[in-house]
Design an enzyme around this catalytic site. Structure first.
Site, PDB file in Angstrom:
ATOM      1  N   SER A 102     -21.870 -11.695 -27.234  1.00  0.00           N
ATOM      2  CA  SER A 102     -21.178 -10.696 -28.060  1.00  0.00           C
ATOM      3  C   SER A 102     -20.090 -11.343 -28.907  1.00  0.00           C
ATOM      4  O   SER A 102     -19.550 -10.715 -29.803  1.00  0.00           O
ATOM      5  CB  SER A 102     -20.540  -9.645 -27.153  1.00  0.00           C
ATOM      6  N   GLY A 103     -19.766 -12.604 -28.582  1.00  0.00           N
ATOM      7  CA  GLY A 103     -18.651 -13.235 -29.283  1.00  0.00           C
ATOM      8  C   GLY A 103     -17.339 -12.996 -28.555  1.00  0.00           C
ATOM      9  O   GLY A 103     -16.319 -13.551 -28.910  1.00  0.00           O
ATOM     10  N   GLY A 104     -17.363 -12.167 -27.518  1.00  0.00           N
ATOM     11  CA  GLY A 104     -16.179 -11.963 -26.676  1.00  0.00           C
ATOM     12  C   GLY A 104     -15.967 -13.186 -25.782  1.00  0.00           C
ATOM     13  O   GLY A 104     -16.836 -14.057 -25.695  1.00  0.00           O
ATOM     14  N   VAL A 105     -14.832 -13.216 -25.122  1.00  0.00           N
ATOM     15  CA  VAL A 105     -14.482 -14.404 -24.335  1.00  0.00           C
ATOM     16  C   VAL A 105     -15.497 -14.655 -23.207  1.00  0.00           C
ATOM     17  O   VAL A 105     -16.015 -15.763 -23.056  1.00  0.00           O
ATOM     18  CB  VAL A 105     -13.077 -14.237 -23.695  1.00  0.00           C
ATOM     19  N   ASP A 106     -15.791 -13.606 -22.447  1.00  0.00           N
ATOM     20  CA  ASP A 106     -16.611 -13.823 -21.250  1.00  0.00           C
ATOM     21  C   ASP A 106     -18.020 -14.302 -21.588  1.00  0.00           C
ATOM     22  O   ASP A 106     -18.498 -15.289 -21.024  1.00  0.00           O
ATOM     23  CB  ASP A 106     -16.682 -12.538 -20.407  1.00  0.00           C
ATOM     24  N   SER A 107     -18.675 -13.593 -22.513  1.00  0.00           N
ATOM     25  CA  SER A 107     -20.052 -14.001 -22.795  1.00  0.00           C
ATOM     26  C   SER A 107     -20.077 -15.360 -23.493  1.00  0.00           C
ATOM     27  O   SER A 107     -21.006 -16.144 -23.290  1.00  0.00           O
ATOM     28  CB  SER A 107     -20.810 -12.940 -23.592  1.00  0.00           C
ATOM     29  N   SER A 108     -19.041 -15.670 -24.268  1.00  0.00           N
ATOM     30  CA  SER A 108     -19.018 -16.976 -24.940  1.00  0.00           C
ATOM     31  C   SER A 108     -18.857 -18.110 -23.933  1.00  0.00           C
ATOM     32  O   SER A 108     -19.548 -19.130 -24.007  1.00  0.00           O
ATOM     33  CB  SER A 108     -17.866 -17.055 -25.939  1.00  0.00           C
ATOM     34  N   CYS A 141       5.293  -6.180   1.689  1.00  0.00           N
ATOM     35  CA  CYS A 141       5.641  -4.759   1.623  1.00  0.00           C
ATOM     36  C   CYS A 141       4.944  -3.967   2.751  1.00  0.00           C
ATOM     37  O   CYS A 141       5.275  -4.162   3.907  1.00  0.00           O
ATOM     38  CB  CYS A 141       5.326  -4.213   0.232  1.00  0.00           C
ATOM     39  N   TYR A 142       3.958  -3.143   2.432  1.00  0.00           N
ATOM     40  CA  TYR A 142       3.257  -2.427   3.498  1.00  0.00           C
ATOM     41  C   TYR A 142       2.696  -3.414   4.528  1.00  0.00           C
ATOM     42  O   TYR A 142       2.765  -3.181   5.739  1.00  0.00           O
ATOM     43  CB  TYR A 142       2.116  -1.579   2.921  1.00  0.00           C
ATOM     44  N   HIS A 172       8.017  -7.859  -3.323  1.00  0.00           N
ATOM     45  CA  HIS A 172       6.736  -8.262  -3.915  1.00  0.00           C
ATOM     46  C   HIS A 172       6.862  -9.607  -4.640  1.00  0.00           C
ATOM     47  O   HIS A 172       7.203  -9.647  -5.811  1.00  0.00           O
ATOM     48  CB  HIS A 172       6.266  -7.200  -4.919  1.00  0.00           C
ATOM     49  N   LYS A 193      -9.584 -13.306 -15.632  1.00  0.00           N
ATOM     50  CA  LYS A 193      -9.648 -13.531 -17.083  1.00  0.00           C
ATOM     51  C   LYS A 193      -8.918 -14.819 -17.506  1.00  0.00           C
ATOM     52  O   LYS A 193      -9.422 -15.587 -18.321  1.00  0.00           O
ATOM     53  CB  LYS A 193      -8.999 -12.331 -17.789  1.00  0.00           C
ATOM     54  N   GLU A 205       4.572 -11.368  -5.742  1.00  0.00           N
ATOM     55  CA  GLU A 205       3.511 -11.508  -6.747  1.00  0.00           C
ATOM     56  C   GLU A 205       3.898 -10.965  -8.112  1.00  0.00           C
ATOM     57  O   GLU A 205       3.288 -11.284  -9.125  1.00  0.00           O
ATOM     58  CB  GLU A 205       2.226 -10.823  -6.251  1.00  0.00           C
ATOM     59  N   GLY A 239       0.849  -1.190   0.000  1.00  0.00           N
ATOM     60  CA  GLY A 239       0.000   0.000   0.000  1.00  0.00           C
ATOM     61  C   GLY A 239       0.879   1.232   0.000  1.00  0.00           C
ATOM     62  O   GLY A 239       2.078   1.147   0.290  1.00  0.00           O
TER      63      GLY A 239
END
Ligand code: XMP
Length: 514
Positions: free
Chosen positions: A223-229, A82-83, A169, A370, A171, A55
């Site tokens: 929509s043909g996008g990844v998420d909605s597909s 870190c913080y 970090h 994602k 990550e 942070g």
């Protein structure tokens, strides 16, 4: 069965989502919560481990984000980063102060490899440091298990209480063995079995959807996008023809995209679902005629989309559920989870609920990042081409054509973009660049082709690298690749006589042109 869970307490660091993603890569489910989350709520979640993020504050300053000492007395392993590391020391009786030397960037850290955090980690390892303050005295009961040339306490541990404080970090990918360290914490110290896997996620979700929906009717804006597909395929596997997908072709899609979506999801595709394609190109073009102002264009496209969707929904009749492709970063960014206050102003084509008569929303991907959505997609057999598709904005090419949208400008940008994508893939860069596309500037300029004077449009090529799409840097594309793209666009796309490469980062630019 209760899902084993690690909690990431967010202290406002820029890498909060990254921490959670890395933990999930260790097959451990994890969620982000604000540091303001009450201790009772945390206890009720029964976490296997707690991670405190970095942070921007100094923990010794009045009013700095903090947490009650009780957190470290729950008997649950805690890892401070870190913080978070400094806060742990501060709260437990150590000392944190301004460092004589600020450490920033890749730094050699010497670690004690007998620490449970460092099993399989090299004794000298490269880590990503970014701090002004440092731990000048460790808290009672702790010992130092890592240091650098400038930082006497890079890592401290209290092994018997399972408390660990890391100044750097792990990550961030620049920390070369960071994932190993996080793995050692969540799988080793916390004892998580690593049951968070996409195949079981898909299987469990399908079961849960079936139970929830019963014999109900479900509607999905595809929509043909990844998420909605991915959401649509999951629903279709769960409830078959109780699902109807509506795909609106607004004439602002990439080249051949409408047909590609239909090929996969339509009657000839591999899925048995009720698929409705609405060809609404002309409708959108006529609404957009003469409109130049970006926000106005966005509003028109968004509203028209809703109208078309609504008309189709009415034909289907009352639906019980509406599917939305919400994913975990949307949840965090809208302030439900972590500390971050950034909210996208974008509208998403999935965000339509108030226009349709329905009882409930189903968000099957709400818990996923994602990359996990992509894994789930592959798990269900969705073609790679679709799963690794570039992010594409709801208003589509409408925000990649500066100024008025016309059918001819759409043709230009579609053709230029197709060439660009083809060449990027040929150069093997398609999976390494965050997002790339061609846009059409509103500028026309004089050129010469053959012996003829031309007065044509300029295409702008954009390519950015980004972690979270909130900030971005222009990607370094080899000059020869850009040259090939330039000459192909000029030769093959009628109406273009100049090609620019957009070097602007975000900020001050945005990724899209409008
Ligand atoms: P900007 O242009 O704001 O874009 O830097 C950041 C990311 O968001 C995508 N984007 C959108 N996505 N609806 C969406 O679903 C929208 O209206 C929209 N506008 C931008 C953009 O492609 C980039 O990935």
């Amino acid at each position: 069965m209760e899902k084993e869970k690690v909690i990431v307490l967010d202290f406002g660091g820029q890498y909060n989502q990254l921490v959670a993603r890395r933990v999930r890569e260790c097959n451990v489910y994890c969620e982000i919560y604000s540091y303001k989350t009450d201790i009772e709520q945390i206890k009720a979640m029964n976490p296997k481990g707690i991670i405190l993020t970095g942070g921007p504050n100094s923990c010794y300053e009045p009013g700095a984000p903090t947490y009650t000492k009780e957190l470290f007395e729950l008997g649950v392993p805690v890892l401070g980063l870190c913080y978070g590391a400094q806060l742990m020391m501060h709260v437990l009786g150590g000392r944190v102060e301004k460092a004589p030397v600020r450490e920033y960037g890749k730094t050699e850290v010497m670690v004690d490899t007998t620490s449970p955090l460092f099993g399989d980690v090299s004794a000298t390892t490269i880590c990503w440091m970014s701090h002004f303050d440092y731990i000048s005295k460790i808290a009672p009961g702790f010992s130092i298990v890592g240091h650098t040339a400038d930082c006497p306490v890079a890592v401290a541990e209290c092994r018997e209480k399972n408390l660990y404080a890391i100044q750097f970090h792990p990550e961030v990918l620049h920390t070369q063995e960071g994932t190993k360290m996080l793995y050692n914490f969540v799988r080793g110290v916390c004892g998580c079995a690593g049951t968070w896997k996409m195949d079981s996620f898909v299987e469990n979700s399908i079961k849960a959807i079936r139970e929830k929906v019963g014999k109900g009717k479900v509607l999905c804006a595809l929509s043909g996008g990844v998420d909605s597909s991915v959401a649509a395929v999951m629903l279709s596997k769960a409830i078959g023809d109780q699902l109807t997908c509506v795909f609106v072709d607004h004439g602002l899609l990439r080249k051949d995209e409408g047909d590609e979506v239909e090929e996969i999801f339509g009657p000839k595709g591999q899925y048995e679902l009720n698929f409705i394609r609405v060809n609404a190109q002309e409708r959108f073009y006529s609404k957009l005629a003469g409109v130049e102002e970006p926000e106005k264009k966005r509003k028109i496209i968004g509203e028209e989309f809703i109208r078309v969707f609504e008309e189709e929904a009415k034909k289907i009749g009352a639906v019980d559920f509406l599917v939305q492709g919400t994913i975990y970063p949307d949840v965090v960014e809208s302030g439900v989870g972590g500390e971050s206050v950034v909210i996208k102003s974008h509208h998403n084509v999935g965000g339509l609920p108030d226009c349709v008569d329905f009882k409930e929303i189903i968000e099957p991907l709400r818990d996923l990042f994602k990359d996990e959505v992509r894994k789930a997609g592959l798990e269900m057999g969705i073609p790679e081409k679709l799963v690794f598709r570039q992010p594409f904005p709801g208003p589509g090419l409408g925000v990649r054509i500066v100024g008025e949208v016309t059918a001819d400008k759409v043709r230009i940008v579609q053709d230029a973009d197709a060439i660009y994508r083809e060449e990027i893939a040929k150069a093997g860069l398609d999976r390494t660049i965050g997002q790339y596309f061609a846009a059409l500037t509103n500028m026309r300029s004089v050129g010469v082709m053959g012996d003829e004077r031309t007065y044509d449009y300029a295409v702008a090529l954009r390519a950015v690298n980004t972690i979270d799409f909130m900030t971005a840097e222009a990607a370094e594309i080899p000059f020869e690749v850009l040259q090939t793209v330039m000459s192909r666009i000029i030769n093959e796309v009628r109406g273009v006589n100049r090609v620019f490469y957009d070097l602007t980062s975000k900020p001050p630019g945005t990724i899209e042109m409008e």
